[in-house]
Write a protein that holds these residues in place. Structure first.
Motif, PDB file in Angstrom:
ATOM      1  N   LYS A 132      50.346  75.966  48.609  1.00 29.52           N
ATOM      2  CA  LYS A 132      49.984  75.846  47.138  1.00 29.52           C
ATOM      3  C   LYS A 132      51.072  75.615  46.386  1.00 29.52           C
ATOM      4  O   LYS A 132      51.128  75.003  45.354  1.00 29.52           O
ATOM      5  CB  LYS A 132      48.798  76.854  46.687  1.00 29.52           C
ATOM      6  CG  LYS A 132      48.209  76.351  45.424  1.00 29.52           C
ATOM      7  CD  LYS A 132      46.675  76.251  45.632  1.00 29.52           C
ATOM      8  CE  LYS A 132      46.150  75.893  44.104  1.00 29.52           C
ATOM      9  NZ  LYS A 132      45.503  76.841  43.546  1.00 29.52           N
ATOM     10  N   ARG A 133      52.037  76.569  46.364  1.00 26.01           N
ATOM     11  CA  ARG A 133      53.202  76.578  45.602  1.00 26.01           C
ATOM     12  C   ARG A 133      54.119  75.354  45.735  1.00 26.01           C
ATOM     13  O   ARG A 133      54.489  74.894  44.725  1.00 26.01           O
ATOM     14  CB  ARG A 133      53.902  77.870  45.877  1.00 26.01           C
ATOM     15  CG  ARG A 133      55.245  78.185  45.053  1.00 26.01           C
ATOM     16  CD  ARG A 133      55.710  79.805  45.202  1.00 26.01           C
ATOM     17  NE  ARG A 133      56.753  79.963  44.435  1.00 26.01           N
ATOM     18  CZ  ARG A 133      56.679  80.911  43.396  1.00 26.01           C
ATOM     19  NH1 ARG A 133      55.465  81.052  43.140  1.00 26.01           N
ATOM     20  NH2 ARG A 133      57.774  81.206  42.693  1.00 26.01           N
ATOM     21  N   ALA A 134      54.163  74.973  47.018  1.00 27.90           N
ATOM     22  CA  ALA A 134      54.843  73.577  47.124  1.00 27.90           C
ATOM     23  C   ALA A 134      54.227  72.561  46.352  1.00 27.90           C
ATOM     24  O   ALA A 134      55.046  71.642  45.764  1.00 27.90           O
ATOM     25  CB  ALA A 134      54.928  73.358  48.867  1.00 27.90           C
ATOM     26  N   LYS A 135      52.955  72.574  46.496  1.00 33.46           N
ATOM     27  CA  LYS A 135      52.138  71.348  45.984  1.00 33.46           C
ATOM     28  C   LYS A 135      52.213  71.311  44.381  1.00 33.46           C
ATOM     29  O   LYS A 135      52.417  70.424  43.834  1.00 33.46           O
ATOM     30  CB  LYS A 135      50.647  71.454  46.407  1.00 33.46           C
ATOM     31  CG  LYS A 135      50.259  70.936  47.696  1.00 33.46           C
ATOM     32  CD  LYS A 135      48.958  71.080  47.915  1.00 33.46           C
ATOM     33  CE  LYS A 135      48.683  70.427  49.398  1.00 33.46           C
ATOM     34  NZ  LYS A 135      47.483  70.862  50.261  1.00 33.46           N
ATOM     35  N   ARG A 136      52.094  72.692  43.967  1.00 37.22           N
ATOM     36  CA  ARG A 136      52.500  72.748  42.375  1.00 37.22           C
ATOM     37  C   ARG A 136      53.831  72.056  41.948  1.00 37.22           C
ATOM     38  O   ARG A 136      54.042  71.602  40.979  1.00 37.22           O
ATOM     39  CB  ARG A 136      52.427  74.265  42.030  1.00 37.22           C
ATOM     40  CG  ARG A 136      52.699  74.260  40.723  1.00 37.22           C
ATOM     41  CD  ARG A 136      52.469  75.852  39.719  1.00 37.22           C
ATOM     42  NE  ARG A 136      52.964  77.036  40.574  1.00 37.22           N
ATOM     43  CZ  ARG A 136      54.137  77.648  40.269  1.00 37.22           C
ATOM     44  NH1 ARG A 136      55.046  77.040  39.333  1.00 37.22           N
ATOM     45  NH2 ARG A 136      54.655  78.573  41.139  1.00 37.22           N
ATOM     46  N   HIS A 137      54.853  72.411  42.851  1.00 36.13           N
ATOM     47  CA  HIS A 137      56.114  71.873  42.465  1.00 36.13           C
ATOM     48  C   HIS A 137      56.174  70.459  42.626  1.00 36.13           C
ATOM     49  O   HIS A 137      56.580  69.730  41.617  1.00 36.13           O
ATOM     50  CB  HIS A 137      57.171  72.438  43.272  1.00 36.13           C
ATOM     51  CG  HIS A 137      57.934  73.822  43.243  1.00 36.13           C
ATOM     52  ND1 HIS A 137      57.121  74.997  43.355  1.00 36.13           N
ATOM     53  CD2 HIS A 137      58.894  74.183  42.289  1.00 36.13           C
ATOM     54  CE1 HIS A 137      57.788  75.996  43.021  1.00 36.13           C
ATOM     55  NE2 HIS A 137      58.818  75.669  42.248  1.00 36.13           N
ATOM     56  N   GLU A 138      55.620  69.956  43.506  1.00 36.70           N
ATOM     57  CA  GLU A 138      55.507  68.344  43.720  1.00 36.70           C
ATOM     58  C   GLU A 138      54.734  67.672  42.543  1.00 36.70           C
ATOM     59  O   GLU A 138      55.124  66.667  42.055  1.00 36.70           O
ATOM     60  CB  GLU A 138      54.827  68.194  45.155  1.00 36.70           C
ATOM     61  CG  GLU A 138      54.860  66.682  45.252  1.00 36.70           C
ATOM     62  CD  GLU A 138      54.847  66.293  46.769  1.00 36.70           C
ATOM     63  OE1 GLU A 138      54.591  67.194  47.638  1.00 36.70           O
ATOM     64  OE2 GLU A 138      54.888  64.982  47.091  1.00 36.70           O
ATOM     65  N   TYR A 139      53.551  68.397  42.429  1.00 36.49           N
ATOM     66  CA  TYR A 139      52.678  67.684  41.216  1.00 36.49           C
ATOM     67  C   TYR A 139      53.433  67.824  39.891  1.00 36.49           C
ATOM     68  O   TYR A 139      53.426  66.545  39.366  1.00 36.49           O
ATOM     69  CB  TYR A 139      51.678  68.948  40.989  1.00 36.49           C
ATOM     70  CG  TYR A 139      50.443  68.626  40.056  1.00 36.49           C
ATOM     71  CD1 TYR A 139      49.720  67.497  40.223  1.00 36.49           C
ATOM     72  CD2 TYR A 139      50.617  69.410  38.852  1.00 36.49           C
ATOM     73  CE1 TYR A 139      48.697  67.347  39.077  1.00 36.49           C
ATOM     74  CE2 TYR A 139      49.864  69.201  37.985  1.00 36.49           C
ATOM     75  CZ  TYR A 139      48.739  68.005  37.999  1.00 36.49           C
ATOM     76  OH  TYR A 139      47.788  67.779  37.101  1.00 36.49           O
TER      77      TYR A 139
END
Lengths: 407, 407
Positions: free
Chosen positions: A284-291
């Motif tokens: 989820k943290r990776a997705k937050r960064h990408e978002y």
């Protein structure tokens, strides 16, 4: 001397970045002795969390008491003996740092290089492995100087098949993207603190597997004053005591052999930082960064700027943008910091003066910060006489994305 | 993972010790970028304060981003080339650590040794200098393993006259006693954080003079990737990059050459710790340590215990006391910590199980703590069956001293 006064900042660089107040709170806890069972308990739990963060079962997952560079040096100085061949694929400034560290360890460096702004096809690296036949492959995962992320899912396995040790500098990508250490069969990986983990600089989580441990332990040298007649002394020992991973293994295991005095408060910060990151979840943290990286790019393009080497294996935690023509990039950067408290980064070597690097790492990465950044950055560019920019379009693009997309 | 919970402790060991809440408060300030002028300003002021703390004008007074051992290694690895002769006078465990560090630097170690609990007459060391003719003299000022303080007011001058470099491990004595670096003509001195300075472990203030700087700069090696054709490469370079003092000089000067990312929050702690220490005053702080050390000794003697090697060049920040016969010293120590939150230290090697070491360092050193310690320690000894002790007499002696003496 006067009391320290820290001004408010919005740090949009590739680190050090702002941290969660809960990390500061944890770091204000009182001191424990280094062998106090309460403290060794925190050490053990931190090891567990480092394992979880790297998706690994590696026993040897612990922090080095120093900045990222100390973590890199500990790994390289421990695995590279004088004369050992090391292949370093270079895609930017931090590849040169690995070369430097191998040279200090008196290894024999072999490099391959891609032009700035590009990455290697993994096959290219594997071919070089076959040609050079090194003992170690050392490379940078997230090259912040150019904003590139080197694909590496096949490299660990390729190394293992050839009896080569893979060493990955994941300082900038750690906890900003998913690094499945075991699945990718990477031998030693170095993470970072002041980047996507978002705790203060000064402590560096690393992990390495048993295969790597077995190799470095051939050089093990028990400390003078504790050494017995049984301990081998004629092996080519590691020239650092402080960064000797084999000694650190004795400290970070049930033996708890006295070595350094673990940096108590930095450990508290690491414990809390990891705890918050795992609570959020590595994926989820990776997705937050990408978002938010995507959001920022959309805004900067709508503003009228050009993204450097766009969509070419870019990191999702550093956005490289070309400096508008006829603008003094350093003067602008310095004014933005001094007058408005917003910090962005320049780059190194050939890219200095050509691109800015805008970091979106860790705790900083949230809507309000990105919106504040785009607002101030855009207005200050216009105010500095850059023509053809559309700040309203930038904000619209940003809000459109935030209103319509989620992660 | 569960939230971290730190139990209340009274740490009466030779470090890490409890810290002033004002240090924690300073460390909870928000992050600044490493090249933010606000931060480099804090760095410069910290250098000023390190100079004041060592009573020196040395430009090169800055911290190493690592624990004390990193500071020791930085100095030794930078000055000792392979084959260089180094004289190490040993009075305890930490002398052996210096030997270890010289061996790692591949220096040629020469040692002289005094029995545990003693120090050298300075003339003995000077005679050894003439006999061995080393490049470097490296010794421990405050040897916490035995509680001895090596006199050194003549050693710097003697070294200088002979063209030898003096290196002093003052980790345990720094800011607990006065170390007039310039007056005593010492070339390089390493202080400590988690001891009398009383900030968390993880950063280490050092100072060295121009004579020392000139020598280490013969080995200077510009980092790969920045190096030009003019930079010498064939000198016997320092094998560490992270702990290379010549690189750190470029970082801790107007050049501000990119090296590591300075440990932001540890710097805040160092700034505040030094500020508080200098506000108290270096001499007054030394007197405070001596005052409470004397108080503690009076109490322990009145209790009926024997001070180890009493009045024999003892440190004023560690009190060594003999473990009563028929008592399991380690079990007692562990119970005292677990049941009552009071921590004392054991010792190393031949002294392990024979003496306890009771630290009185930094912020911990105040009346209420000493009284609390003596009360709990005495009662727990009696409760553990030690006979012939008089806890009331201990407390009386302590209060008599506090009521009648001042510093």
């Amino acid at each position: 001397m006067e009391e320290m006064k820290i001004e408010r900042r919005l740090i949009m660089t590739p680190g050090p970045v702002g941290i969660d107040p809960r990390v500061s709170q944890a770091m204000s806890a009182s001191i424990l002795g280094q062998f106090d069972p309460e403290f060794t308990n925190i050490m053990n739990k931190t090891m567990e969390m480092i394992r979880a963060s790297f998706l690994t079962k590696n026993q040897w997952s612990f922090p080095i008491d120093g900045t990222s560079r100390a973590g890199l040096e500990a790994v390289i100085a421990s695995i590279v003996r004088p004369g050992d061949k090391v292949l370093v694929p270079i895609i930017g400034r931090f590849g040169h740092l690995l070369v430097e560290l191998v040279e200090r360890a008196q290894g024999e460096v072999h490099t391959i290089e891609r032009p700035m702004g590009e990455v290697f096809d993994q096959e290219e690296i594997i071919e070089a492995l076959d040609r050079v036949q090194p003992k170690v492959l050392a490379f940078v995962h997230g090259e912040t100087s150019t904003g590139r992320m080197q694909p590496m899912d096949k490299l660990g396995k390729a190394c293992k098949e050839r009896g080569i040790f893979s060493v990955v500098d994941a300082v900038a990508t750690y906890l900003g993207t998913v690094i499945p250490v075991d699945e990718w069969e990477l031998d030693a990986v170095i993470g970072g603190a002041q980047k996507c983990l978002s705790i203060p600089s000064g402590i560096t989580p690393i992990t390495f597997n048993d295969r790597f441990a077995k190799e470095i332990n051939k050089r093990k040298r028990v400390e003078s004053g504790i050494r017995t007649a049984d301990d081998a002394e004629d092996n080519p020992f590691i020239t650092s005591n402080y960064l000797d991973l084999t000694q650190l293994q004795d400290y970070w295991s049930e033996r708890r052999l006295n070595h350094h005095t673990e940096a108590t408060v930095m450990m508290y910060g690491l414990y809390q930082g990891l705890r918050l990151a795992l609570e959020e979840g590595v994926e989820k943290r990776a997705k937050r960064h990408e978002y938010h990286h995507t959001a920022l790019k959309k805004a900067l393009k709508a503003l009228g700027l050009t993204i450097y080497s766009d969509n070419n294996h870019e990191m999702k935690m550093v956005t490289c943008v070309e400096i508008p023509e006829n603008l003094d990039g350093e003067k602008f950067r310095s004014g933005l910091l001094k007058e408005y408290g917003v910090e962005i980064a320049s780059s190194f070597g050939a890219l200095h003066g050509k691109i800015w690097r805008i970091g979106t790492m860790g705790y900083v990465v949230q809507k309000m910060n990105i919106i504040t950044f785009v607002t101030i950055f855009s207005a200050y560019l216009v105010n500095n006489g850059v023509e053809g920019l559309d700040p309203n379009a930038a904000l619209s693009a940003l809000f459109d994305y935030y209103e319509n997309e989620t992660y």
